[in-house]
Enzyme design. Structure first.
Site, mmCIF file in Angstrom:
data_model
loop_
_atom_site.group_PDB
_atom_site.id
_atom_site.type_symbol
_atom_site.label_atom_id
_atom_site.label_comp_id
_atom_site.label_asym_id
_atom_site.label_seq_id
_atom_site.Cartn_x
_atom_site.Cartn_y
_atom_site.Cartn_z
ATOM 1 N N SER A 148 0.858 -1.193 0.000
ATOM 2 C CA SER A 148 0.000 0.000 0.000
ATOM 3 C C SER A 148 0.883 1.228 0.000
ATOM 4 C CB SER A 148 -0.864 0.013 1.266
ATOM 5 O OG SER A 148 -1.466 1.271 1.443
ATOM 6 N N TYR A 161 -1.165 -0.513 10.650
ATOM 7 C CA TYR A 161 -1.453 -0.927 9.268
ATOM 8 C C TYR A 161 -0.283 -0.522 8.360
ATOM 9 C CZ TYR A 161 -3.563 -1.106 4.614
ATOM 10 O OH TYR A 161 -3.812 -1.375 3.288
#
Ligand code: NDP
Length: 253
Positions: A148, A161
């Protein structure tokens, strides 16, 4: 032969029940690959498989939980029985569970680490021999990890995350040192805001809304945009390895 021909390839896509994984499975199958779709929700996998078959493609639904060693190994066995050696693995399954660090949500941290990091490693372990063997036979072999842009970006409440995705990005780079010399390509894909079910699992209504505001403000990619990219990188000639691809909605900086 079309430029993005993947016929003859055998792929595994994790997290293929929805979002990016489902779109990737459809895209790879649409280009001729046989695709094994892994995730926990059997009904959702069957829906995607039915769509692929209706389009004339070949696909197999395999229920699997990437946080469970035995489940991943059983899935690998099922894939091998049905399709033989795999030459394209897309490590896509992931969860994003933001909360302020002060909340100390060890349960969510563990779930993210176990899914986004150890899950990637479990799948990697299950299919490393396949990738190496396929490449040794002169076939094209690909490992694609979906990381990501959060691996680099800094957003409050997304610390853990982002850390899991930073681990995936660095892992991808390090894996090239062991796979590259054996002709197995490794590609790390870092998407920005993409319209999927990812935000549905956010526990805090306030943080869900905050993310919704970012989508409204910057626009978003479709899962198909990421799938298109995966189709592109995996269909390059065997000696071309796109190592790192960052893909963002145009308005996301
Ligand atoms: P979705 O929630 O739509 O998809 C996540 C997929 O992962 C689902 O198919 C889910 O299926 C599967 N999954 C979750 N946990 C497990 C598990 N334990 N075992 C097996 N499969 C699991 O979100 P996205 O499509 O957005 O997410 C795909 C990847 O893209 C993730 O790694 C995410 O971090 C990454 N990403 C997403 C971005 C975005 O803006 N959407 C941006 C950057 C990266 P099931 O629940 O049936 O198991």
């Amino acid at each position: 032969m079309s430029y993005d021909n993947l016929s003859g390839r055998t792929a595994v896509v994790t997290g293929a029940a929805s979002g990016i994984g489902a779109a990737v499975a459809l895209r790879l199958a649409g280009s001729g690959a046989r695709v094994a779709l892994l995730a926990r929700r059997a009904d959702r996998l069957e829906t995607v498989v039915a769509k692929i078959r209706a389009n004339g493609g070949r696909a197999l639904a395999v229920t699997a939980d990437v946080t469970d060693d035995a489940s991943v190994q059983a899935a690998a066995d099922a894939v091998h029985t049905a399709y033989g050696t795999v030459d394209l693995v897309v490590n896509n399954a992931g969860v994003m569970l933001p909360h302020p660090i002060d909340d100390g949500r060890l349960d969510e941290w563990q779930r993210m680490i176990d899914t986004n990091v150890t899950g990637v490693l479990r799948v990697l372990r299950a299919f490393t021999a396949d990738l190496v063997e396929a490449a040794a036979q002169g076939r094209t072999a690909d490992l694609v990890n979906v990381s990501s842009v959060g691996a680099h970006g800094v957003f409050p409440t997304y610390a853990v995350y982002g850390a899991t995705k930073a681990a995936v990005t660095h892992l991808s780079q390090l894996l090239r040192t062991e796979f590259g010399p054996r002709d197995v390509r490794v590609t790390n894909v870092e998407p920005g805001l993409t319209e999927t079910e990812l935000a549905d699992h956010i526990g805090s209504a306030e943080l869900r809304e905050q993310l919704g505001g970012m989508f409204e403000g910057m626009g978003s990619l479709a899962a198909e945009d990421i799938a298109d990219l995966v189709g592109y990188v995996t269909s390059r000639p065997r000696h071309v390895n796109l190592r790192q691809v960052v893909v963002l909605p145009t308005r996301q900086v």
